[in-house]
Enzyme design. Sequence first.
Site, short mmCIF file in Angstrom:
data_model
loop_
_atom_site.label_atom_id
_atom_site.label_comp_id
_atom_site.label_asym_id
_atom_site.label_seq_id
_atom_site.Cartn_x
_atom_site.Cartn_y
_atom_site.Cartn_z
N ASP A 238 0.13 12.68 15.39
CA ASP A 238 0.57 12.80 14.00
C ASP A 238 -0.63 12.88 13.06
O ASP A 238 -0.67 12.19 12.04
CB ASP A 238 1.49 11.62 13.64
CG ASP A 238 2.34 11.90 12.40
OD1 ASP A 238 2.44 13.09 12.02
OD2 ASP A 238 2.88 10.95 11.83
N LEU B 281 0.83 -1.22 0.00
CA LEU B 281 0.00 0.00 0.00
C LEU B 281 0.85 1.26 0.00
O LEU B 281 0.43 2.29 -0.51
CB LEU B 281 -0.92 0.00 1.23
CG LEU B 281 -2.04 -1.03 1.21
CD1 LEU B 281 -2.67 -1.20 2.58
CD2 LEU B 281 -3.09 -0.65 0.18
N GLY B 282 2.02 1.19 0.59
CA GLY B 282 2.88 2.38 0.61
C GLY B 282 4.01 2.21 1.60
O GLY B 282 4.16 1.17 2.24
N VAL C 283 3.81 -0.62 4.39
CA VAL C 283 2.44 -1.05 4.68
C VAL C 283 1.97 -1.96 3.55
O VAL C 283 2.04 -1.59 2.37
CB VAL C 283 1.48 0.16 4.83
CG1 VAL C 283 0.09 -0.32 5.19
CG2 VAL C 283 1.99 1.12 5.88
N GLY D 259 7.12 6.64 7.43
CA GLY D 259 8.25 6.84 8.32
C GLY D 259 8.55 5.64 9.20
O GLY D 259 9.68 5.45 9.64
N MET D 260 7.56 4.83 9.47
CA MET D 260 7.77 3.71 10.38
C MET D 260 8.15 2.42 9.64
O MET D 260 8.68 1.49 10.24
CB MET D 260 6.49 3.48 11.19
CG MET D 260 6.71 2.71 12.46
SD MET D 260 5.16 2.37 13.29
CE MET D 260 5.19 3.57 14.56
N GLY D 261 7.84 2.36 8.37
CA GLY D 261 8.15 1.15 7.60
C GLY D 261 7.22 1.03 6.42
O GLY D 261 6.66 2.02 5.93
N1 LIG Z 1 -5.90 0.93 7.18
C1 LIG Z 1 -5.49 1.30 5.96
N2 LIG Z 1 -6.29 1.12 4.88
C2 LIG Z 1 -5.86 1.50 3.65
N3 LIG Z 1 -4.66 2.07 3.39
C3 LIG Z 1 -3.83 2.27 4.42
C4 LIG Z 1 -4.18 1.90 5.76
N4 LIG Z 1 -3.15 2.22 6.58
C5 LIG Z 1 -2.20 2.77 5.79
N5 LIG Z 1 -2.60 2.80 4.50
C6 LIG Z 1 -1.83 3.35 3.37
O1 LIG Z 1 -0.50 2.93 3.45
C7 LIG Z 1 0.36 3.95 2.98
C8 LIG Z 1 1.55 4.12 3.91
O2 LIG Z 1 1.08 4.57 5.19
P1 LIG Z 1 2.09 5.13 6.27
O3 LIG Z 1 1.30 5.47 7.50
O4 LIG Z 1 3.23 4.20 6.42
O5 LIG Z 1 2.64 6.44 5.55
P2 LIG Z 1 2.35 7.97 5.79
O6 LIG Z 1 1.10 8.20 6.57
O7 LIG Z 1 2.45 8.63 4.46
O8 LIG Z 1 3.59 8.40 6.63
P3 LIG Z 1 3.82 8.29 8.20
O9 LIG Z 1 4.71 7.14 8.41
O10 LIG Z 1 4.48 9.58 8.52
O11 LIG Z 1 2.48 8.09 8.88
C9 LIG Z 1 -0.46 5.21 2.82
O12 LIG Z 1 -0.65 5.44 1.46
C10 LIG Z 1 -1.77 4.87 3.48
O13 LIG Z 1 -2.82 5.49 2.81
#
Ligand SMILES: Nc1ncnc2c1ncn2[C@@H]1O[C@H](COP(=O)(O)OP(=O)(O)OP(=O)(O)O)[C@@H](O)[C@H]1O
Length: 294
Positions: free
Chosen positions: A138, A22-23, A30, A26-28
């Site tokens: 955050d 999914l992406g 997804v 900062g933490m790793g």
């Molecule tokens: N529960 C979820 N359902 C659908 N997509 C998700 C879910 N949780 C995370 N994602 C997607 O996964 C991707 C990565 O999320 P992540 O939280 O790691 O990155 P971020 O929010 O851009 O940065 P940060 O680490 O600073 O929070 C994002 O595009 C987010 O929309």
Amino acid sequence: MWQELQPGDPQVIGPYRIRGQLGVGGMGRVFLGLSEGGRPVAVKVVRADLAADPEFRTRFRREITVARKVSSQFTAPVLDADVDGPAPWLATAFVAGPSLADAVSQHGPLPVRAVLELAAGLAEGLRAIHAAGIVHRDLKPSNVLLAPDGPRVIDFGISRAVEASALTHTGMVVGSPGFMSPEQAEGGEVGPPTDIFSLGAVLAYAATGEGPFGSGAYSGVMRAAGAPNSPGSCRNVWVIGSGSQPATGSTAAVSARSSRAVGRWPGSLARHRSISGRTSAGTRSRLAGLCTTR
Ligand SMILES: Nc1ncnc2c1ncn2[C@@H]1O[C@H](COP(=O)(O)OP(=O)(O)OP(=O)(O)O)[C@@H](O)[C@H]1O
Ligand SMILES: [Mg+2]
């Protein structure tokens, strides 16, 4: 949406069969996974350097235990986690819709009525988070997902674990400058009002396509904190979110003010719904394909 898995990517994490990425944040990374019952989940796998830090693991365990107690229609529930394995992970319910960041960057700012609906939903989600004793820390556009039936707040509380690790090793504060409260940016004590400040900034972003403090390094962003540089409706939305002062106000007050204001803007299109509806329809049909070919 998600990307196909690459060679070397995990096929299984805990009980979940992994189907895409999914992406990366900062933490790793997804991943999109499927539960044994075929339900889609988002599995966040912690970066190796954080996983190597015992302080991080202790905090991560504590924050997840509390986060699992949060229950709201406007938060994505935390379903499962593994804190002790070589690569710790956290699973939340998959939300079929774009993040606010993606929706605004692809389709432009939301109309005021949609922003106020967003405000009411996010405030209700934050209220549940605060009721569990968590400060989100955050709240920003990428941590707000737009499901067809309203927004979902994700990633609540867990940045505290990263912060504990970063503070120990680098003395740095974790957060996103354009959406972070002054007290958080200065390493001061944070509480629920900190999230209200970020909520105001997120709403201003939704209404204008830009955060009220611009982007960039902490000092420039926060110099503007007393005087948001965006005009008109953005400022009104910021005031709805934040009260007249930064870091004041309560989620209950935001809910009440936004709901009243929504009532005063009849007839305008809730564009967020149609954007979310279109995007999530595509996501749902792709998901259906995954589920039948498993
Ligand atoms: N529960 C979820 N359902 C659908 N997509 C998700 C879910 N949780 C995370 N994602 C997607 O996964 C991707 C990565 O999320 P992540 O939280 O790691 O990155 P971020 O929010 O851009 O940065 P940060 O680490 O600073 O929070 C994002 O595009 C987010 O929309
Ligand atoms: Mg996130």
